[in-house]
Design a protein around this motif. Structure first.
Motif, PDB file in Angstrom:
ATOM      1  N   PHE A   1      49.132  31.323  56.529  1.00  0.00           N
ATOM      2  CA  PHE A   1      49.022  31.661  55.104  1.00  0.00           C
ATOM      3  C   PHE A   1      49.524  33.063  54.780  1.00  0.00           C
ATOM      4  O   PHE A   1      49.937  33.328  53.652  1.00  0.00           O
TER       5      PHE A   1
ATOM      6  N   HIS B   1      50.573  34.789  51.049  1.00  0.00           N
ATOM      7  CA  HIS B   1      49.505  35.490  50.329  1.00  0.00           C
ATOM      8  C   HIS B   1      50.052  36.328  49.166  1.00  0.00           C
ATOM      9  O   HIS B   1      50.847  37.237  49.386  1.00  0.00           O
ATOM     10  N   PRO B   2      49.609  36.046  47.932  1.00  0.00           N
ATOM     11  CA  PRO B   2      50.122  36.802  46.779  1.00  0.00           C
ATOM     12  C   PRO B   2      49.791  38.295  46.857  1.00  0.00           C
ATOM     13  O   PRO B   2      50.472  39.118  46.247  1.00  0.00           O
ATOM     14  N   GLY B   3      48.755  38.627  47.614  1.00  0.00           N
ATOM     15  CA  GLY B   3      48.367  40.034  47.773  1.00  0.00           C
ATOM     16  C   GLY B   3      49.122  40.737  48.898  1.00  0.00           C
ATOM     17  O   GLY B   3      48.880  41.913  49.151  1.00  0.00           O
TER      18      GLY B   3
ATOM     19  N   LEU C   1      46.003  41.486  54.604  1.00  0.00           N
ATOM     20  CA  LEU C   1      45.404  40.503  55.518  1.00  0.00           C
ATOM     21  C   LEU C   1      45.442  41.009  56.956  1.00  0.00           C
ATOM     22  O   LEU C   1      44.496  40.809  57.712  1.00  0.00           O
TER      23      LEU C   1
ATOM     24  N   HIS D   1      38.882  37.401  43.937  1.00  0.00           N
ATOM     25  CA  HIS D   1      39.767  36.238  44.091  1.00  0.00           C
ATOM     26  C   HIS D   1      39.335  35.068  43.212  1.00  0.00           C
ATOM     27  O   HIS D   1      38.139  34.873  42.976  1.00  0.00           O
ATOM     28  N   SER D   2      40.308  34.304  42.762  1.00  0.00           N
ATOM     29  CA  SER D   2      40.053  33.151  41.890  1.00  0.00           C
ATOM     30  C   SER D   2      39.447  31.980  42.677  1.00  0.00           C
ATOM     31  O   SER D   2      39.434  31.992  43.911  1.00  0.00           O
TER      32      SER D   2
ATOM     33  N   ILE E   1      42.030  27.409  48.627  1.00  0.00           N
ATOM     34  CA  ILE E   1      43.058  27.566  49.664  1.00  0.00           C
ATOM     35  C   ILE E   1      42.377  27.853  51.001  1.00  0.00           C
ATOM     36  O   ILE E   1      42.719  27.291  52.034  1.00  0.00           O
ATOM     37  N   LEU E   2      41.366  28.723  50.909  1.00  0.00           N
ATOM     38  CA  LEU E   2      40.620  29.136  52.093  1.00  0.00           C
ATOM     39  C   LEU E   2      40.099  27.930  52.886  1.00  0.00           C
ATOM     40  O   LEU E   2      40.162  27.910  54.113  1.00  0.00           O
TER      41      LEU E   2
HETATM   42  C1  HEM Z   1      41.932  35.271  53.878  1.00  0.00           C
HETATM   43  C2  HEM Z   1      41.877  34.579  52.796  1.00  0.00           C
HETATM   44  C3  HEM Z   1      42.564  34.929  51.516  1.00  0.00           C
HETATM   45  C4  HEM Z   1      43.106  34.032  50.671  1.00  0.00           C
HETATM   46  C5  HEM Z   1      43.116  32.523  50.825  1.00  0.00           C
HETATM   47  C6  HEM Z   1      43.679  34.781  49.572  1.00  0.00           C
HETATM   48  C7  HEM Z   1      44.308  34.212  48.504  1.00  0.00           C
HETATM   49  C8  HEM Z   1      44.807  34.894  47.429  1.00  0.00           C
HETATM   50  C9  HEM Z   1      45.340  34.298  46.234  1.00  0.00           C
HETATM   51  C10 HEM Z   1      45.493  32.805  45.991  1.00  0.00           C
HETATM   52  C11 HEM Z   1      45.689  35.287  45.403  1.00  0.00           C
HETATM   53  C12 HEM Z   1      46.266  35.154  43.991  1.00  0.00           C
HETATM   54  C13 HEM Z   1      45.243  35.573  42.958  1.00  0.00           C
HETATM   55  C14 HEM Z   1      44.015  34.681  42.963  1.00  0.00           C
HETATM   56  O1  HEM Z   1      44.176  33.444  42.899  1.00  0.00           O
HETATM   57  O2  HEM Z   1      42.898  35.226  43.048  1.00  0.00           O
HETATM   58  C15 HEM Z   1      45.384  36.529  46.075  1.00  0.00           C
HETATM   59  C16 HEM Z   1      45.608  37.770  45.557  1.00  0.00           C
HETATM   60  C17 HEM Z   1      45.272  38.941  46.169  1.00  0.00           C
HETATM   61  N1  HEM Z   1      44.653  39.072  47.378  1.00  0.00           N
HETATM   62 FE1  HEM Z   1      44.082  37.605  48.579  1.00  0.00          FE
HETATM   63  N2  HEM Z   1      43.472  36.108  49.778  1.00  0.00           N
HETATM   64  C18 HEM Z   1      42.791  36.235  50.951  1.00  0.00           C
HETATM   65  C19 HEM Z   1      42.354  37.403  51.521  1.00  0.00           C
HETATM   66  C20 HEM Z   1      42.563  38.637  51.001  1.00  0.00           C
HETATM   67  C21 HEM Z   1      42.066  39.851  51.591  1.00  0.00           C
HETATM   68  C22 HEM Z   1      41.214  39.956  52.867  1.00  0.00           C
HETATM   69  C23 HEM Z   1      42.487  40.851  50.824  1.00  0.00           C
HETATM   70  C24 HEM Z   1      42.160  42.258  51.136  1.00  0.00           C
HETATM   71  C25 HEM Z   1      42.150  43.242  50.380  1.00  0.00           C
HETATM   72  C26 HEM Z   1      43.260  40.287  49.726  1.00  0.00           C
HETATM   73  C27 HEM Z   1      43.886  40.971  48.710  1.00  0.00           C
HETATM   74  C28 HEM Z   1      44.505  40.417  47.625  1.00  0.00           C
HETATM   75  C29 HEM Z   1      45.078  41.172  46.528  1.00  0.00           C
HETATM   76  C30 HEM Z   1      45.144  42.680  46.414  1.00  0.00           C
HETATM   77  C31 HEM Z   1      45.544  40.246  45.619  1.00  0.00           C
HETATM   78  C32 HEM Z   1      46.145  40.542  44.254  1.00  0.00           C
HETATM   79  C33 HEM Z   1      47.620  40.440  44.254  1.00  0.00           C
HETATM   80  C34 HEM Z   1      48.149  40.751  42.873  1.00  0.00           C
HETATM   81  O3  HEM Z   1      47.507  40.350  41.873  1.00  0.00           O
HETATM   82  O4  HEM Z   1      49.185  41.394  42.811  1.00  0.00           O
HETATM   83  N3  HEM Z   1      43.268  38.932  49.868  1.00  0.00           N
HETATM   84  N4  HEM Z   1      44.847  36.262  47.296  1.00  0.00           N
END
Ligand code: HEM
Length: 130
Positions: free
Chosen positions: A34, A38-40, A45, A62-63, A69-70
């Motif tokens: 994934f 990852h959009p972030g 990660l 997160h949404s 997805i997780l």
């Molecule tokens: C491991 C499982 C994770 C999954 C499945 C995941 C999934 C996603 C998804 C689908 C989004 C798009 C926005 C949303 O739907 O909320 C997102 C955005 C984001 N994620 Fe994760 N994420 C994970 C872990 C993390 C972790 C550990 C961080 C640590 C800081 C992180 C940081 C971000 C950030 C900063 C965004 C925003 C991106 C933007 O809006 O520009 N994510 N993530």
């Protein structure tokens, strides 16, 4: 199906880019495939790879979609006991409490003795005067 459990130590073994596991809310996920999607971004990660990423995940807010997805990447439960072991820190006991109570009990003995001695001294000196 038997539930697999992962300790924090086992989780930490999966912290390479080609093999990334993270724990979120006491569940372990293999997010290796994934991270490129990852959009972030990959970097965040990778920072949490092999660790309990609950705080990082929740801080972003997160949404529900992200939570769905997780589920695809679920591998095991995080072993609660291994978490507690890490957090357990010895609590320093303050010796002052027992010291002050023994000082207190010493005073409780000395003060009545002094009072009796004072009384006897008073009696003795007044008997001499008579
Ligand atoms: C491991 C499982 C994770 C999954 C499945 C995941 C999934 C996603 C998804 C689908 C989004 C798009 C926005 C949303 O739907 O909320 C997102 C955005 C984001 N994620 Fe994760 N994420 C994970 C872990 C993390 C972790 C550990 C961080 C640590 C800081 C992180 C940081 C971000 C950030 C900063 C965004 C925003 C991106 C933007 O809006 O520009 N994510 N993530």
């Amino acid at each position: 199906m038997a539930t697999t459990t992962f300790s924090l130590a086992q989780l930490a073994e999966h912290s390479q880019k080609k093999d990334i596991y993270v724990a979120i809310h006491n569940k372990v996920y293999n997010v290796t495939s994934f991270i490129e999607e990852h959009p972030g971004g990959e970097e965040v990660l990778l920072d949490e790879a092999g660790k309990d990423a609950t705080e990082a995940f929740e801080d972003i807010g997160h949404s529900d979609e992200a939570r769905e997805i997780l589920e695809k990447y679920y591998v095991a439960e995080l072993d609660e006991a291994s978490k507690k072991d890490v957090k357990k820190t010895p609590i320093a006991r303050a010796p002052a409490a027992s010291e002050s109570s023994s000082t207190g009990s010493a005073l409780r003995v000395v003060i009545p003795i002094l009072a009796v001695l004072g009384y006897l001294a008073y009696k003795y000196t007044s008997a001499q005067r008579a």
